[in-house]
Scaffold this active site. Structure first.
Site, PDB file in Angstrom:
ATOM      1  N   CYS A 170       0.826  -1.211   0.000  1.00  0.00           N
ATOM      2  CA  CYS A 170       0.000   0.000   0.000  1.00  0.00           C
ATOM      3  C   CYS A 170       0.857   1.257   0.000  1.00  0.00           C
ATOM      4  O   CYS A 170       0.400   2.327  -0.420  1.00  0.00           O
ATOM      5  CB  CYS A 170      -0.941   0.017   1.198  1.00  0.00           C
ATOM      6  N   ASN A 171       2.104   1.166   0.461  1.00  0.00           N
ATOM      7  CA  ASN A 171       2.967   2.343   0.555  1.00  0.00           C
ATOM      8  C   ASN A 171       4.026   2.434  -0.537  1.00  0.00           C
ATOM      9  O   ASN A 171       4.697   3.462  -0.658  1.00  0.00           O
ATOM     10  CB  ASN A 171       3.681   2.376   1.911  1.00  0.00           C
ATOM     11  N   SER A 207       9.401   3.055   6.163  1.00  0.00           N
ATOM     12  CA  SER A 207       7.940   3.017   6.220  1.00  0.00           C
ATOM     13  C   SER A 207       7.383   4.362   6.671  1.00  0.00           C
ATOM     14  O   SER A 207       8.070   5.161   7.316  1.00  0.00           O
ATOM     15  CB  SER A 207       7.473   1.925   7.191  1.00  0.00           C
TER      16      SER A 207
END
Length: 556
Positions: free
Chosen positions: A157-158, A216
């Site tokens: 998703c990132n 992240s």
């Protein structure tokens, strides 16, 4: 080219003609080399991508970086074309003639071409996202490109990152970028605007930082390590997930585990799912935290974490929409103090009409909510702020951006979670310094392992050379002994010859290894390799890399 004209008075006529003929548009972004009569090479290179701070510091000022080196010290990119042949060869013929020789001398590079939450908005990332089920197909297509030998895909998703072993850096990047454009429908220019490029040690360090949770959105989060493990699991047995790339990802898993074991980077760290819950609570009046009606769509890994974090924040009742009820039942068993109501996807809009906050975390590649679905939903009460919240942590997104245009509706996606993690980022940055020391150490170990692979072709050729001699001499010996010798004798003589060869090769083989197990440096190992190549004329055989490039060209 402006730079070329500056050297016009010092380059001989024939070589100048060759250089100018090679100056085509396809080389506009590559390194350009000029061979000077004084046995000197000037190489002008564009600056490397400044996505990472340390890369930026190495390229202050931008522009073109020029390096000068003597040909005797240069291992290799500039290939000279015989001046006598220039007049009889077209520019295209010269290019074809020089291309193979030039790139057989260039070491294959590990390259990462990626878009992450730091460089690209979710609107761009979702278009380029590759579902896990499609990773093997993507690896196969990438390795079918002319200059790509190995590949892997890390799509979350990132981030959406493609790791490759490229026989030529700039050509490999160009081919992969065009492939990304073709598969996603996003123009190359837009991809280039948001992508980042890292090569070799920088690419290695980046993946190690990703696996350790340092890259992240939520520093130290643990889910990314599981995603890196999944890359290896999916890649096993896939042609193209080769020795270098698989070795890189396996080492990254080791690094991720070590960082989490030896540092407290993950202590108190939040995940994307918990940050989503925090964001929702930040947007709700504090008095409504316990009473707000919560709907979670999707009961996979992300959805399960959302449910757990809601429960940890005091939510005692929620509705979960999922394709099947099995996962919801399993979660209900874990959280026996929470009332979890399961609903099928067919009831999704009905459930949304009765919810104050809607969390979406499915792998659907199509939107679950668009403007027309949401505009007719009944309004929510003033006790929760008067606006229905959609917190979408899926990539591709589950909630259309057009939904946010509606009155009394607020939509948040993964990019909006930065607001939540900013508060505790400073504390985790201090912890990250401990992790970085581990990553630097592990990067050196991986590079030593990869450098040691350079001697593998020489090891194989030396063994093959010795084996040919052994078999030839064995045949002579056996023929002199006659046809009536027993199998036992034949086997004994064969074992004797094999043992002698192995003992003679043991010393040279030990000096061709540089894997960090002894104090030998890479330069010493490479000197030994070159010496053995000269002594046994091993360089007369076709190089492994040259075989690969010629095979790639023959496929065109």
């Amino acid at each position: 080219m402006a730079v070329a004209s500056g050297f016009a008075t010092t380059i001989s006529g024939a070589k100048m003609e060759t250089l100018l003929s090679l100056n085509s548009s396809s080389y506009s972004t590559s390194s350009v080399s000029f061979v000077l009569p004084q046995d000197m090479r000037v190489s002008c290179k564009p600056p490397r991508n400044n996505y990472r701070r340390k890369v930026l510091l190495n390229n202050k000022g931008g522009g073109v970086r020029c390096e000068v080196s003597t040909a005797s010290n240069d291992v290799a990119l500039a290939a000279e074309i015989d001046p006598a042949r220039v007049s009889s060869m077209s520019a295209l013929e010269q290019l074809k003639t020089s291309a193979v020789d030039r790139y057989t001398k260039e070491r294959a590079s590990i390259v990462v071409i990626g878009l992450s939450i730091h460089t690209a908005p979710v609107e761009m990332r979702e278009k380029l996202a590759i579902p896990e089920a499609e990773w093997p197909r993507a690896i196969g297509e990438l390795c079918g490109l002319n200059h790509i030998e190995e590949a892997a895909v890390l799509s979350t998703c990132n981030r959406m990152e493609i790791y490759v072993v490229a026989l030529s850096q700039h050509r490999g990047v160009k081919e992969v970028t065009e492939w990304m454009s073709k598969t996603s429908g996003v123009p190359v220019s837009e991809i280039c605007e948001h992508r980042f490029l890292l090569y070799n040690n920088d690419a290695t360090q980046h993946l190690f930082e990703v696996s350790a949770g340092l890259d992240s959105l939520v520093l130290g989060e643990g889910q990314i390590l599981a995603q890196v493990k999944q890359v290896v699991k999916v890649g096993q047995g896939v042609v193209g997930f080769g020795r270098n790339i698989s070795g890189l990802f396996k080492h990254a898993i080791t690094v991720g585990k070590r960082v989490r074991t030896e540092t407290n980077i993950a202590a108190g760290a939040v995940s994307v799912s918990s940050a989503a819950v925090e964001l929702a609570l930040m947007k709700l009046p504090e008095s409504s935290h316990a009473s707000a009606r919560m709907l979670v769509i999707g009961a996979g890994k992300m959805g399960k974490l959302v449910i757990k974090h809601l429960a940890a924040k005091g939510c005692t009742k929620m509705v979960v929409v999922n394709r099947t009820g099995d996962r919801v039942a399993a979660i209900r068993e874990e959280l026996k103090d929470v009332e979890i109501i399961y609903k099928p996807f067919s009831d999704m809009l009905t459930c949304a009409a009765e919810a104050d906050v809607v969390f979406t975390s499915t792998s659907s590649e199509t939107l679950l909510f668009v403007r027309d679905d949401v505009k007719d939903l009944p309004p929510v009460g003033s006790e929760v702020g008067g606006s229905r919240l959609f917190v979408d942590i899926s990539v591709p997104r589950n909630v259309g951006s057009c939904v946010s245009d509606l009155e009394n509706v607020r939509v948040y996606n993964v990019d909006d979670l930065k607001e939540v993690v900013a508060a505790n980022k400073e504390d985790r940055l201090r912890k990250a310094m401990e992790a970085q020391a581990i990553i630097n150490e592990e990067s050196k170990q991986f590079e030593a392992w990869r450098d040691s692979l350079e001697t593998v072709p020489t090891i194989k050729k030396l063994r093959a050379y010795a084996e040919r001699i052994r078999l030839a001499e064995l045949e002579k010996c056996l023929s002199k002994m006659g046809d009536d010798i027993s199998k036992k004798t034949r086997r004994a003589v064969d074992d004797l010859s094999r043992g002698i060869v192995n003992k003679l090769l043991h010393g040279p083989m030990q000096h061709l290894r540089c894997d960090g197990s002894d104090s030998r440096t890479l330069s010493e190992t490479l000197e030994n390799m070159h010496a053995l190549n000269r002594m046994f004329s091993l360089e007369t055989e076709v190089a492994v890399l040259e075989q690969k490039i010629r095979a790639k060209q023959s496929q065109k």
